[in-house]
Design an enzyme around this catalytic site. Sequence first.
Site, PDB file in Angstrom:
ATOM      1  N   ARG A  21      -1.240  -4.259   7.025  1.00  0.00           N
ATOM      2  CA  ARG A  21      -1.176  -3.675   5.334  1.00  0.00           C
ATOM      3  C   ARG A  21       0.529  -3.474   5.388  1.00  0.00           C
ATOM      4  O   ARG A  21       1.052  -2.743   6.328  1.00  0.00           O
ATOM      5  CB  ARG A  21      -1.911  -2.925   5.196  1.00  0.00           C
ATOM      6  CG  ARG A  21      -3.727  -3.862   4.361  1.00  0.00           C
ATOM      7  CD  ARG A  21      -4.020  -2.397   3.508  1.00  0.00           C
ATOM      8  NE  ARG A  21      -4.805  -1.087   4.732  1.00  0.00           N
ATOM      9  CZ  ARG A  21      -5.195  -0.126   4.346  1.00  0.00           C
ATOM     10  NH1 ARG A  21      -6.439  -0.642   3.558  1.00  0.00           N
ATOM     11  NH2 ARG A  21      -5.233   1.030   5.364  1.00  0.00           N
TER      12      ARG A  21
ATOM     13  N   GLU B  30     -11.084   6.248  -5.922  1.00  0.00           N
ATOM     14  CA  GLU B  30     -11.238   4.928  -6.161  1.00  0.00           C
ATOM     15  C   GLU B  30     -11.739   4.547  -7.537  1.00  0.00           C
ATOM     16  O   GLU B  30     -12.235   5.581  -8.581  1.00  0.00           O
ATOM     17  CB  GLU B  30     -12.693   4.440  -5.593  1.00  0.00           C
ATOM     18  CG  GLU B  30     -11.994   4.857  -3.660  1.00  0.00           C
ATOM     19  CD  GLU B  30     -11.239   3.690  -3.662  1.00  0.00           C
ATOM     20  OE1 GLU B  30     -11.203   2.964  -3.763  1.00  0.00           O
ATOM     21  OE2 GLU B  30     -10.854   4.287  -2.115  1.00  0.00           O
TER      22      GLU B  30
ATOM     23  N   ASP C 173      -3.357   9.100  -0.937  1.00  0.00           N
ATOM     24  CA  ASP C 173      -4.518   8.190  -1.695  1.00  0.00           C
ATOM     25  C   ASP C 173      -5.188   8.656  -2.875  1.00  0.00           C
ATOM     26  O   ASP C 173      -5.070   9.490  -3.904  1.00  0.00           O
ATOM     27  CB  ASP C 173      -6.066   8.667  -0.671  1.00  0.00           C
ATOM     28  CG  ASP C 173      -7.205   8.981  -0.842  1.00  0.00           C
ATOM     29  OD1 ASP C 173      -7.235   6.998  -1.077  1.00  0.00           O
ATOM     30  OD2 ASP C 173      -8.115   8.908  -0.631  1.00  0.00           O
ATOM     31  N   THR C 174      -5.510   7.527  -3.704  1.00  0.00           N
ATOM     32  CA  THR C 174      -5.683   7.841  -5.141  1.00  0.00           C
ATOM     33  C   THR C 174      -7.274   7.453  -5.309  1.00  0.00           C
ATOM     34  O   THR C 174      -7.969   7.250  -4.150  1.00  0.00           O
ATOM     35  CB  THR C 174      -4.976   6.581  -5.699  1.00  0.00           C
ATOM     36  OG1 THR C 174      -5.071   5.840  -5.946  1.00  0.00           O
ATOM     37  CG2 THR C 174      -3.361   7.044  -5.999  1.00  0.00           C
TER      38      THR C 174
ATOM     39  N   ARG D 105       0.989  -0.960  -0.238  1.00  0.00           N
ATOM     40  CA  ARG D 105       0.064  -0.077   0.186  1.00  0.00           C
ATOM     41  C   ARG D 105       1.144   1.335   0.285  1.00  0.00           C
ATOM     42  O   ARG D 105       1.622   1.151   0.765  1.00  0.00           O
ATOM     43  CB  ARG D 105      -0.669  -0.307   1.273  1.00  0.00           C
ATOM     44  CG  ARG D 105      -1.999   1.303   0.777  1.00  0.00           C
ATOM     45  CD  ARG D 105      -2.825   0.974   2.477  1.00  0.00           C
ATOM     46  NE  ARG D 105      -4.255   1.914   2.735  1.00  0.00           N
ATOM     47  CZ  ARG D 105      -4.881   2.461   1.748  1.00  0.00           C
ATOM     48  NH1 ARG D 105      -5.022   1.783   0.579  1.00  0.00           N
ATOM     49  NH2 ARG D 105      -5.057   3.897   2.053  1.00  0.00           N
TER      50      ARG D 105
END
Length: 171
Positions: free
Chosen positions: A68, A25, A22-23, A17
């Site tokens: 993660r 969705e 943050d990309t 990750r």
Amino acid sequence: NVICYSEEDEEEVHKIRFLAIDTPETKHPTKGSEPYGKEASEFTCKALNDAKKITLEYEKDKNDKYDRVLAWVFVDGELLQGKLVRKGLAKVAYLYDDYKYTKKLQKLESEAKSDKINIWSDYKEDYTEYFYLFISAIVVLIICIYDKNYRKNTIRKVKKKVKKSATKEII
């Protein structure tokens, strides 16, 4: 997924990750596909597939609270998170610590916002907080000016200080 090779040259697949970004969705169960999600995904896949060398760099905590694996991903020596942010395909997010490349990412995000690139194409600065602070200051100032008792007390305090200071200078 990023494919990593061990020293014995055995292929292992690890799900990594991206740290600190943050990309949009592409297949979210409730949000569906967000604007620029497909572009972010395609850009990332192309960068990873075309790379001659992919390097992972970890912070002191390698895993997040969901266990993660979090990493900085370098593609041919360039920070992939930085490329995504500068192209307006990701935003700086999930900063739970003082990470190594945070300031660099924030600078790149600021540039992408200024240039109104992709996810920032309709971005407008939110000055609401400053507006409310300004209005509050004005209200307090008006109350102070028009409140007779406040004015009298302030004038009395100022006169007292001036008198005290003048007395000291004479002595």
